[in-house]
Motif scaffolding. Structure first.
Motif, PDB file in Angstrom:
ATOM      1  N   ARG A  73      -7.428  -9.134   5.897  1.00  0.00           N
ATOM      2  CA  ARG A  73      -7.990  -8.376   4.773  1.00  0.00           C
ATOM      3  C   ARG A  73      -8.839  -7.211   5.279  1.00  0.00           C
ATOM      4  O   ARG A  73      -8.709  -6.076   4.815  1.00  0.00           O
ATOM      5  CB  ARG A  73      -8.838  -9.312   3.902  1.00  0.00           C
ATOM      6  N   HIS A  74      -9.704  -7.493   6.249  1.00  0.00           N
ATOM      7  CA  HIS A  74     -10.513  -6.412   6.827  1.00  0.00           C
ATOM      8  C   HIS A  74      -9.610  -5.329   7.403  1.00  0.00           C
ATOM      9  O   HIS A  74      -9.851  -4.139   7.244  1.00  0.00           O
ATOM     10  CB  HIS A  74     -11.413  -6.962   7.939  1.00  0.00           C
ATOM     11  N   PHE A  75      -8.570  -5.772   8.070  1.00  0.00           N
ATOM     12  CA  PHE A  75      -7.675  -4.836   8.737  1.00  0.00           C
ATOM     13  C   PHE A  75      -6.963  -3.940   7.717  1.00  0.00           C
ATOM     14  O   PHE A  75      -6.917  -2.725   7.852  1.00  0.00           O
ATOM     15  CB  PHE A  75      -6.647  -5.643   9.537  1.00  0.00           C
ATOM     16  N   ARG A  76      -6.435  -4.573   6.682  1.00  0.00           N
ATOM     17  CA  ARG A  76      -5.703  -3.826   5.672  1.00  0.00           C
ATOM     18  C   ARG A  76      -6.629  -2.814   4.984  1.00  0.00           C
ATOM     19  O   ARG A  76      -6.268  -1.662   4.754  1.00  0.00           O
ATOM     20  CB  ARG A  76      -5.150  -4.810   4.643  1.00  0.00           C
ATOM     21  N   ASN A  77      -7.855  -3.234   4.678  1.00  0.00           N
ATOM     22  CA  ASN A  77      -8.786  -2.320   4.028  1.00  0.00           C
ATOM     23  C   ASN A  77      -9.099  -1.121   4.898  1.00  0.00           C
ATOM     24  O   ASN A  77      -9.166   0.004   4.415  1.00  0.00           O
ATOM     25  CB  ASN A  77     -10.084  -3.050   3.679  1.00  0.00           C
ATOM     26  N   SER A  78      -9.298  -1.356   6.192  1.00  0.00           N
ATOM     27  CA  SER A  78      -9.550  -0.248   7.104  1.00  0.00           C
ATOM     28  C   SER A  78      -8.387   0.720   7.084  1.00  0.00           C
ATOM     29  O   SER A  78      -8.566   1.940   7.058  1.00  0.00           O
ATOM     30  CB  SER A  78      -9.737  -0.764   8.535  1.00  0.00           C
ATOM     31  N   LEU A  79      -7.196   0.161   7.081  1.00  0.00           N
ATOM     32  CA  LEU A  79      -5.999   0.987   7.107  1.00  0.00           C
ATOM     33  C   LEU A  79      -5.927   1.870   5.864  1.00  0.00           C
ATOM     34  O   LEU A  79      -5.669   3.073   5.945  1.00  0.00           O
ATOM     35  CB  LEU A  79      -4.774   0.064   7.167  1.00  0.00           C
ATOM     36  N   ILE A  80      -6.193   1.276   4.704  1.00  0.00           N
ATOM     37  CA  ILE A  80      -6.118   2.041   3.461  1.00  0.00           C
ATOM     38  C   ILE A  80      -7.174   3.140   3.436  1.00  0.00           C
ATOM     39  O   ILE A  80      -6.876   4.311   3.172  1.00  0.00           O
ATOM     40  CB  ILE A  80      -6.303   1.105   2.243  1.00  0.00           C
ATOM     41  N   ALA A  81      -8.410   2.758   3.756  1.00  0.00           N
ATOM     42  CA  ALA A  81      -9.500   3.742   3.688  1.00  0.00           C
ATOM     43  C   ALA A  81      -9.247   4.882   4.670  1.00  0.00           C
ATOM     44  O   ALA A  81      -9.394   6.057   4.325  1.00  0.00           O
ATOM     45  CB  ALA A  81     -10.833   3.069   3.981  1.00  0.00           C
ATOM     46  N   ALA A  82      -8.850   4.547   5.894  1.00  0.00           N
ATOM     47  CA  ALA A  82      -8.674   5.582   6.907  1.00  0.00           C
ATOM     48  C   ALA A  82      -7.487   6.480   6.580  1.00  0.00           C
ATOM     49  O   ALA A  82      -7.588   7.710   6.664  1.00  0.00           O
ATOM     50  CB  ALA A  82      -8.503   4.936   8.274  1.00  0.00           C
ATOM     51  N   THR A  83      -6.377   5.892   6.174  1.00  0.00           N
ATOM     52  CA  THR A  83      -5.198   6.709   5.876  1.00  0.00           C
ATOM     53  C   THR A  83      -5.475   7.631   4.693  1.00  0.00           C
ATOM     54  O   THR A  83      -5.211   8.837   4.751  1.00  0.00           O
ATOM     55  CB  THR A  83      -3.991   5.810   5.522  1.00  0.00           C
ATOM     56  N   GLY A  84      -6.032   7.061   3.636  1.00  0.00           N
ATOM     57  CA  GLY A  84      -6.295   7.855   2.452  1.00  0.00           C
ATOM     58  C   GLY A  84      -7.198   9.031   2.742  1.00  0.00           C
ATOM     59  O   GLY A  84      -6.897  10.177   2.390  1.00  0.00           O
ATOM     60  N   SER A  85      -8.279   8.771   3.422  1.00  0.00           N
ATOM     61  CA  SER A  85      -9.228   9.865   3.625  1.00  0.00           C
ATOM     62  C   SER A  85      -8.691  10.865   4.642  1.00  0.00           C
ATOM     63  O   SER A  85      -9.001  12.049   4.569  1.00  0.00           O
ATOM     64  CB  SER A  85     -10.580   9.320   4.059  1.00  0.00           C
ATOM     65  N   THR A  86      -7.868  10.410   5.583  1.00  0.00           N
ATOM     66  CA  THR A  86      -7.294  11.355   6.542  1.00  0.00           C
ATOM     67  C   THR A  86      -6.370  12.342   5.841  1.00  0.00           C
ATOM     68  O   THR A  86      -6.457  13.558   6.053  1.00  0.00           O
ATOM     69  CB  THR A  86      -6.502  10.593   7.627  1.00  0.00           C
TER      70      THR A  86
END
Lengths: 286, 322, 493
Positions: A73-86
């Motif tokens: 869950r932590h991993f997936r959230n990081s992925l979403i936040a980082a991809t979106g903001s990038t």
């Protein structure tokens, strides 16, 4: 001349290998630490699994089997936040960077020109983040953005924009305007010239901005800690959490750090070609 | 550039998203902080309210809002020794850190700009530290710079042995003031040199090869062509990366919280960490806001000076270079 | 291994409960309870393990949110203040009571609930003081906590070689230290000596004490200060109860700080950068003779994956001062017994509270009761790594429980006596529990750390702290603070 070149090669390799060792050794250490039982960590350094200590996979099993749901869950959230903001930061940053590089602005009320605007944009990174946390908490709780992916994406985009704009503006400044000029003369619109000619030429800059934005968002800790609880919580908060009253759990920190770095490295490997090609940047000058 | 109607519209289209985004989400926090810095607001109610409660007084402060307007937060700063210590530490981190990171980062960029076998692999390897979260970098630093139990300590303890001595040598990496400050700079540098390298390398690749060929024909040495061509052309990007790194180091907190917690004594606490403590641990929002505002002003002034100086130097250097 | 055994017992218990529960309807169907505490298996682990059982029983759902200990306070308090709170059940350290209970963020615990949880079994210190603010109880006891002394009894108690040498050097027999002076002598005597630990001969450090800034170290210092600064019969230790004058720079406290600095030379060179979290890894791995810590080291020391000194650890009440400073008479006093023992009830343990903002208070309280029920905490206190220490009489009385967990009988008795003697001690000192205690203690932390690092003398550092404490008191309102402090220590009751 030949000798000179050999010497230069030798020197280059020496520097590069030394630095590679400095960079890689800590990661090797993380790997071995993640395979040690707690006692093997606290009794002093040991170096080679199977030789001076007996490796165990219990920590990995714990994180990826027993705690699987939480870790992922932590991993997936990081992925979403980082991809979106990038994605947002690259688009918005490239546009603003292009604007500041190619047009002259004048804001009458403030008597601001390009330089002032650019400076104002970067100055958004000046304020100590610790203080911004409190108003953001208030703001986000009113807007119902706490513990949401969207909330994190927005704030990370805001943090990434200043750098994105600055880096892209420098890049566009170093790109001669001739190519787009001729495209404009040929009847292309400004937007078409930007999309079809300028952006492809600035791939190295865009990739640099993307990597940088991604890395920042992936690793940001303070805001992730304060603005998320469960649904949107990210990996750095999980890593920091391995220091509890039981002691610093080095083995978990090591395993999680390696796990967290893996996707970023993959992205780096993939995008590296674009930076490395150098063809695009070179072609402009050529 | 031409001032066609389309361009007059487009120039706004290009810039607006960024401006809108920044305005939207920075205005409220900025005003909130500025306002708060002139009050006695703190966790669990302002001083005014607390005194009123304890003495069963009817005072309700400014406009009946339950707090008082005051300049005491700004006044307190002049006698806050903890603030001065953290300022000193932060300035040390910024200056020493930027210099180390720029010099090493530039050298590595130059090395990576050469054609050699395995270059692409090294480029990716070099990015690794930047990709770890600062919290993890801090923990890595603690493992590496442990005075007794780290591989580094092992290495250092074996050195006297090479000279036939059996002295027990430990280096107080994180345990005495000056060493700890320097070690934190090292950890931060380990992590962020790749950032310098990445951007300077991108800059290097944009330098036309013909310039070097022409210089070589003129009989310039490598050293000379570096100072005449490479360095001047990279000056603008250098200014940017130095400014960015400077500002980032200015906000350093994660690594310090993990490695030394600001100690030993007051040797390593940074301004950001002090503000974090003041605001979130002590709940003294007003004072934290006041410090932040003074800092904001200082940083803006400092950055302006730096930028105008850099612009001057860069203009001169470009002239010399050509 | 232990965890597995625990699971087994639980599985059986679960079956029994399930069969009874199935008969009833599920009262909290569809309700979600958010539980917040620190990360890791310690404290949070039991919630993880037992929540499914409660969910099956009641139909409710538990969401466990965990944050690093270092940021937990900030996280909880800001969410209360900004109204961002979405927590229903909070498992938090008792010394945050001033910031959580005083402003009314927690639901008061009713007499019925107390009766259900067999409150008479709870040690009064926990049941009446640590979980309470004023006269009202706001939390359920979950864990108990006091500082205590750990030492290597294989080296100190019965080792002929060292006993003779020690007596020759210091003029008194080598034994468990009663005073800080003896503690220091033992540390000095052993530091650097090659001793046998778990079959290996290696040099050992004299003492391991946390001295890291921005950590839990200042509590270790306070454990010393209590021996030199606590006046028997006078509960006011941090401040005087007449006018809130800080006592932090009186000669008793200063002497304690000087000795805390002095001990550095007999410990690990990294000690100034060690938190309690570090020392409790290194002491069980056999690297020091003496250690000061909470009760946790007891259960860690019998965990063979982390300890090489199982069975070799002696437990004791904190050493005291051979004299103490009486600030009312302005002089040093030597007690007749020769030692002023004043165990420091640092931290006070983790306790469970229910937020007043919660939308599902009934379910939240039910889950809190479920976690704090006597049978469960009893089991948890003997399970290594849960971070739960005893807080009920029944936990102390049932010695077999401890032996089954891996203690030998002698160690178990020794350990339980040390804990019980500390928390039952008439001269015990409670942690500072008033509004702003985080800021008072952080300021002390910085002062202590500066003195330990040699930036300032002990006296100057503590003078600075006293001045800062006065500023904080004035900012928070002196009258109100004084009233709170009196209530907190039970002055005039």
């Amino acid at each position: 001349m030949k000798r000179n070149k050999t010497l230069r090669m030798f020197f280059t390799y020496a520097v590069v290998l030394l630095w590679a060792f400095i960079v890689l050794f800590p990661f090797y250490w993380l790997l071995t630490t993640s395979l040690k039982i707690p006692l093997a960590v606290s009794r002093g350094p040991t170096y080679f699994p199977g030789i001076d200590f007996t490796p165990t996979f219990e920590h990995w099993v714990y994180l990826f089997d027993e705690q699987r749901a939480s870790t992922l869950r932590h991993f997936r959230n990081s992925l979403i936040a980082a991809t979106g903001s990038t994605i947002l930061a690259v688009i918005i940053g490239a546009m603003a960077g292009y604007g500041l590089s190619r047009f002259s602005y004048y804001w009458k009320g403030l008597k601001w020109r390009n330089e002032n605007i650019a400076f104002w944009i970067i100055s958004n990174r000046f304020l100590p983040p610790a203080l911004f946390v409190v108003p953001f908490l208030i703001l986000y709780s009113r807007l119902d953005l706490l513990d949401t992916h969207f909330g994190l994406i927005v704030i990370y985009t805001m943090f990434n924009i200043p750098f994105a704009v600055w880096i892209m503006r420098d890049f566009f400044n170093s790109l001669p305007g001739d190519l787009e000029e001729s495209a404009l003369v040929d009847g292309a619109t400004r937007w078409q010239a930007f999309m079809r000619i300028v952006l492809p030429l600035s791939a190295p800059g865009l990739v640099a901005v993307a990597i940088f934005s991604f890395v920042f968002s992936w690793n940001e800790f303070l805001y992730a800690l304060m603005l998320t609880n469960f649904d949107a919580i990210t990996i750095p908060v999980l890593i920091a959490g391995q220091n509890n009253t039981r002691g610093v759990e080095w083995w978990f920190i090591s395993a999680l750090t390696l796990f967290a770095v893996a996707p970023v490295v993959l992205i780096g490997l993939f995008l590296e070609r674009y930076i490395a090609s150098g063809l695009l940047a070179g072609a402009v000058k050529g | 550039m031409s001032g066609t109607r389309e361009d007059r519209i487009m120039k706004r289209v290009f810039l607006s998203p960024a401006i809108a985004m920044l305005l939207l989400f920075s205005i409220f926090p900025l005003f909130w902080s500025l306002g708060t810095s002139f009050t006695d607001i703190q966790r669990g109610g302002s001083t005014t309210l607390r005194e009123a409660q304890a003495t069963e007084d009817e005072r309700v402060g400014f406009l009946g809002l339950g707090f008082s307007i005051t300049g005491q937060n700004y006044a307190r700063m002049s006698s806050d020794s903890r603030l001065f210590a953290t300022a000193r530490n932060t300035i040390f981190y910024v200056f020493v850190g930027v210099v180390i990171q720029y010099v090493i980062g530039f050298s590595l960029a130059l090395a990576l700009n050469q054609p050699f076998w395995g270059r692409n692999i090294f480029r990716v390897i070099f990015l690794l530290p930047m990709m770890t979260t600062p919290v993890a970098a801090g923990y890595i630093g603690r493992m590496m710079f442990d005075s007794v139990r780290s591989p580094l300590a092992d290495l250092i303890q074996s050195i006297p042995g090479w000279f036939g001595s059996d002295a027990y040598v430990t280096i107080p990496w994180l345990t005495t003031g000056a060493w700890a400050r320097a070690t934190i700079v090292l950890i931060d540098s380990w992590q962020w040199i790749p950032f310098m390298t990445l951007l300077l390398l991108a800059g290097l690749q944009a330098v036309p090869k013909e310039l070097y060929e022409a210089a070589q024909v003129d009989g310039a040495t490598i050293w000379q062509s570096f100072w005449r061509i490479t360095f001047p052309i990279l000056l603008p990007i250098s200014v940017t990366v130095i400014l960015i790194r400077g500002l980032e180091i200015f906000k350093i907190i994660d690594i310090i919280m993990v490695t030394t917690g600001g100690g030993p004594g007051s040797a390593t606490e940074s301004l950001t960490m002090y503000i974090f403590k003041t605001a979130l641990t002590f709940g003294n929002y007003a004072y934290a806001a006041a410090i932040s505002y003074v800092l904001l002003v200082l940083v803006v002034v400092f950055s302006t000076i730096f930028l105008s100086l850099a612009r001057g130097v860069s203009a001169r250097a470009t002239n010399v270079g050509e | 291994m232990q965890r597995r055994r625990l699971f087994f017992t639980l599985a059986v218990a679960l079956l029994v409960m399930l069969s009874t529960a199935l008969a009833q309807e599920k009262p909290f169907e569809g309700k979600k309870v958010v539980v917040v505490t620190q990360t890791g298996r310690s404290i949070g682990g039991p919630v993880e393990d037992f929540a499914p059982e409660w969910e099956a029983m009641t139909g409710g759902q538990v969401e466990l949110q965990q944050f690093a200990f270092g940021e937990l306070f900030e996280k909880m308090i800001t969410s209360f203040e900004t109204g961002a709170a979405s927590y229903d059940v909070l498992i938090f350290p008792a010394d945050w009571a001033g910031d959580f209970m005083a402003p009314g963020y927690l639901v008061p615990i009713s007499e019925e609930v107390k009766a259900e949880l067999d409150w008479n079994d709870v040690i009064p210190l926990y049941g009446e003081r640590i979980t309470a603010w004023g006269d009202t109880v706001y939390a359920l006891p979950y864990d108990g906590d006091a500082h205590m002394l750990y030492y290597r009894k294989d080296l100190v108690d019965n080792n002929a070689e060292f006993t003779a040498d020690f007596e020759a050097a210091y003029g008194y027999p080598l034994a468990e230290p009663q005073t800080w002076q003896q503690y220091r002598d033992i540390a000095e005597f052993f530091n650097g000596k090659v001793v046998e630990t778990a079959g290996q001969r290696a040099p050992i450090f004299g003492a391991l004490e946390a001295q890291r800034r921005d950590a839990q170290s200042y509590w270790i210092y306070l454990s010393r200060a209590s021996g030199y600064g606590k006046i028997p019969g006078n509960p006011c230790f941090f401040f005087s109860c007449t006018d809130m004058t800080p006592q932090v720079n009186n000669p008793g406290w200063v002497r304690a700080l000087e000795e805390y600095i002095d001990i550095k030379q007999f410990g690990d060179p990294n000690m100034i950068n060690y938190d309690v979290a570090d020392t409790r890894i290194y002491f069980p791995s056999g690297q020091s003779v003496l250690n000061i810590d909470w009760g946790d080291v007891g259960t860690i020391s019998i965990d063979e994956s982390a300890s090489v000194v199982k069975g070799d650890v002696g437990f004791g009440v904190l050493p005291g001062g051979e004299q103490y400073w009486d600030y009312e008479q302005d002089q040093w006093v030597s007690p007749e017994s020769g030692v002023n023992q004043a165990p420091f009830i640092a931290f006070g343990g983790w306790i469970i509270g229910v937020s007043t903002d919660s939308d599902v208070k009934d379910a939240a309280l039910d889950f809190a009761k479920f976690m704090a029920r006597p049978e469960l905490v009893k089991q948890l206190a003997v399970t290594g790594g849960t971070g739960i220490n005893p807080s009920r009489f029944s936990q102390f009385e049932d010695i077999d429980l401890w032996i089954n967990a891996g203690f030998d009988r002698e160690s178990a008795e020794d350990y339980l006596n040390a804990v019980l003697d500390s928390i039952n001690h008439p001269n015990a000192v409670m942690d500072l529990r008033i509004r702003g205690s985080a800021e008072y203690l952080q300021t002390l932390d910085v002062g202590v750390s500066r003195a330990v690092a040699g930036e300032l003398s002990a006296q100057d550092a503590l003078d600075d702290v006293a001045e800062a404490w006065n500023d904080i008191t004035d900012r928070l309102g002196r009258e109100g603070q004084l009233q709170q402090y009196r209530d907190a220590v039970g002055f005039g009751n």
